[in-house]
Write an enzyme that holds these catalytic residues in place. Structure first.
Site, PDB file in Angstrom:
ATOM      1  N   CYS C 123      38.011  26.689  61.718  1.00  0.00           N
ATOM      2  CA  CYS C 123      38.540  25.387  61.317  1.00  0.00           C
ATOM      3  C   CYS C 123      37.383  24.409  61.425  1.00  0.00           C
ATOM      4  CB  CYS C 123      39.697  24.952  62.209  1.00  0.00           C
ATOM      5  SG  CYS C 123      40.233  23.252  61.879  1.00  0.00           S
ATOM      6  N   CYS C 126      38.634  20.449  62.618  1.00  0.00           N
ATOM      7  CA  CYS C 126      39.080  20.206  64.002  1.00  0.00           C
ATOM      8  C   CYS C 126      39.016  21.547  64.713  1.00  0.00           C
ATOM      9  CB  CYS C 126      40.447  19.537  64.044  1.00  0.00           C
ATOM     10  SG  CYS C 126      41.659  20.062  62.832  1.00  0.00           S
ATOM     11  N   SER C 127      40.145  22.078  65.171  1.00  0.00           N
ATOM     12  CA  SER C 127      40.119  23.419  65.753  1.00  0.00           C
ATOM     13  C   SER C 127      41.491  24.051  65.582  1.00  0.00           C
ATOM     14  CB  SER C 127      39.739  23.364  67.230  1.00  0.00           C
ATOM     15  OG  SER C 127      38.427  22.866  67.394  1.00  0.00           O
ATOM     16  N   CYS C 128      42.028  24.016  64.345  1.00  0.00           N
ATOM     17  CA  CYS C 128      43.345  24.599  64.094  1.00  0.00           C
ATOM     18  C   CYS C 128      43.317  26.077  64.475  1.00  0.00           C
ATOM     19  CB  CYS C 128      43.731  24.451  62.626  1.00  0.00           C
ATOM     20  SG  CYS C 128      43.929  22.737  62.137  1.00  0.00           S
TER      21      CYS C 128
END
Lengths: 104, 104, 219
Positions: C123, C126-128
């Site tokens: 991701c 962001c950090s999905c």
């Protein structure tokens, strides 16, 4: 054509080797995740709003750690949405800080 | 997936599309590196509230059609030196897409 | 000692817009600053009735307990039940729900590794991450290096994880940039043909479900 990108928009930028070391999550990491998740599921705020606030934190905060920028962004968002005020955050932190110092 | 009535999806799997090359301010889920690039619809994902509106506290309606678009890595990065069949998939909202030449 | 930095006289309670982050009265370098801020947000949220202490505790417990077991359960079932695998690849959200695994508002897409295709998830914005399936993501998944480099030099990134793809295998990167969450269905390791599902689960690592490594070798 301007190619300006947000500080969060990292795809394709140069980067160093990936630090593969595993770290335990700290209790406050889980706590801030839980507080946010409950508010999100209750419809008080959305993940999209939080992401926007994360994208807007100052660069030193953005680079200062994942949960650090989350916590600052969630504070900003809750204040923006009038769920809390800045003064309430300040007062509560002072209260908690005093309690912590008294316990030391 | 609820909300206002929506036109049917404008694209189907196999259609060639191009991501709009534009840099509007605001919260966008389209990374800089994929803007202006051409790919092929891999699948239709459904319709979702628009994060560009949700991020500012609006309801995100009407929902927007979302597609997974597959891009050839050699198309995305100058000098990409991996396997010629290497690809990258992203989810792109219909309002960021226009028809492109080619396709399946 | 930073408590006295709050003895400022001006009133900013009605300031319409924020940037708490810019506020110079906050010493973010004090020890435990973010723990204090987290506790303050939690306490205020409870006092205001936005959340209850019980709800927050339930989710802390959830994040404490949720590892990668649910992911391993999905993968091992797909390895042993071809009809389930078909449903999983066609509609990951529904197939996860069959095992009582919720997606909490996102949709699940499962991508299959084969002899000719390898998949890896990132991701960049962001950090999905599929948290209800894999728990909270590891630090490296959230790192700038992983988020930046996995899209344009994925093979070099895989090498850092000790993964070299054989010649002729195409690499598919998935940038988890919107409403889908991704899970890699790794290749079932050779030599496990007669293994039961429960035993196969032990071969399914977190990294194999993100796509930076193969499943564990039984040998």
């Amino acid at each position: 054509m301007p190619l300006e990108r947000g500080q969060h928009d990292l795809g394709g930028l140069p980067g160093g080797p990936i630090d593969l070391e595993e770290h335990e999550l700290l209790p406050w990491h889980k706590m801030i995740s839980a507080v946010f998740t409950v508010m999100r599921l209750k419809g008080e705020l959305t993940i999209d709003e939080l992401r926007r606030c994360i994208e807007d934190v100052p660069p030193d905060i953005y680079d200062g750690g994942y949960y650090e920028r989350w916590t600052i962004a969630l504070t900003d968002l809750m204040v923006e949405k009038r769920l809390i005020t800045r003064d309430e955050v300040d007062s509560k932190m002072a209260e908690l800080r005093a309690a912590r110092e008294a316990a030391e | 997936m609820t909300g206002a009535a929506l036109d049917p999806p404008g694209y189907a799997a196999g259609d060639a599309v191009r991501v709009t090359l534009t840099w509007p301010p605001g919260h966008r889920r389209i990374p800089q590196y994929i803007r202006g690039k051409a790919g092929v619809i891999e699948r239709y994902c459904g319709s979702f509230r628009n994060p560009e509106e949700l991020a500012y506290g609006f309801d995100g309606l009407p929902e927007r059609h979302l597609y997974r678009v597959r891009f050839r890595q050699a198309e995305v990065w100058d000098g990409y030196d991996g396997h010629p069949e290497d690809t990258i998939d992203l989810e792109i909202q219909e309002h960021w897409l226009s028809p492109a030449e080619g396709g399946a | 000692m930073t408590g006295d930095t709050h003895d400022h006289g001006h009133d900013h309670g009605d300031r319409p817009v924020l940037t708490y982050a810019d506020d110079s009265v906050h010493d973010r370098n004090e020890t435990g600053h973010f723990e204090l801020l987290t506790d303050a947000l939690k306490e205020l949220s409870i006092e205001k009735g936005l959340v209850t202490a019980t709800e927050v505790r339930e989710y802390v417990d959830f994040f404490d307990s949720r590892g990668t077991e649910k992911g391993a359960e999905i993968i091992a079932k797909a390895w042993t039940d071809p009809a389930y695998k078909d449903r999983l690849l066609a509609d990951g959200t529904a197939a996860a729900a069959e095992l009582d695994i919720p997606m909490a508002g996102a949709e699940l897409v499962v991508v299959e590794n084969t002899d000719s295709v390898h998949n890896v998830i990132v991701c960049t914005l962001c950090s999905c991450y599929p948290r209800t399936i894999l728990g909270l993501p590891p630090d490296w998944y959230k790192s700038k290096s992983y988020r930046s480099r996995t899209v344009n030099e994925p093979r070099a990134v895989l090498t850092e994880f000790g993964t070299e793809l054989p010649d002729g295998v195409a690499l598919r990167v998935h940038d988890s940039n919107a409403d889908m969450r991704y899970l890699v269905l790794p290749k079932r390791p050779a030599g496990t043909e007669d293994w039961p599902e429960e035993r196969l689960r032990e071969l399914v690592t977190r990294d194999s479900m993100i796509g930076v490594a193969p499943a564990r070798d039984p040998a």
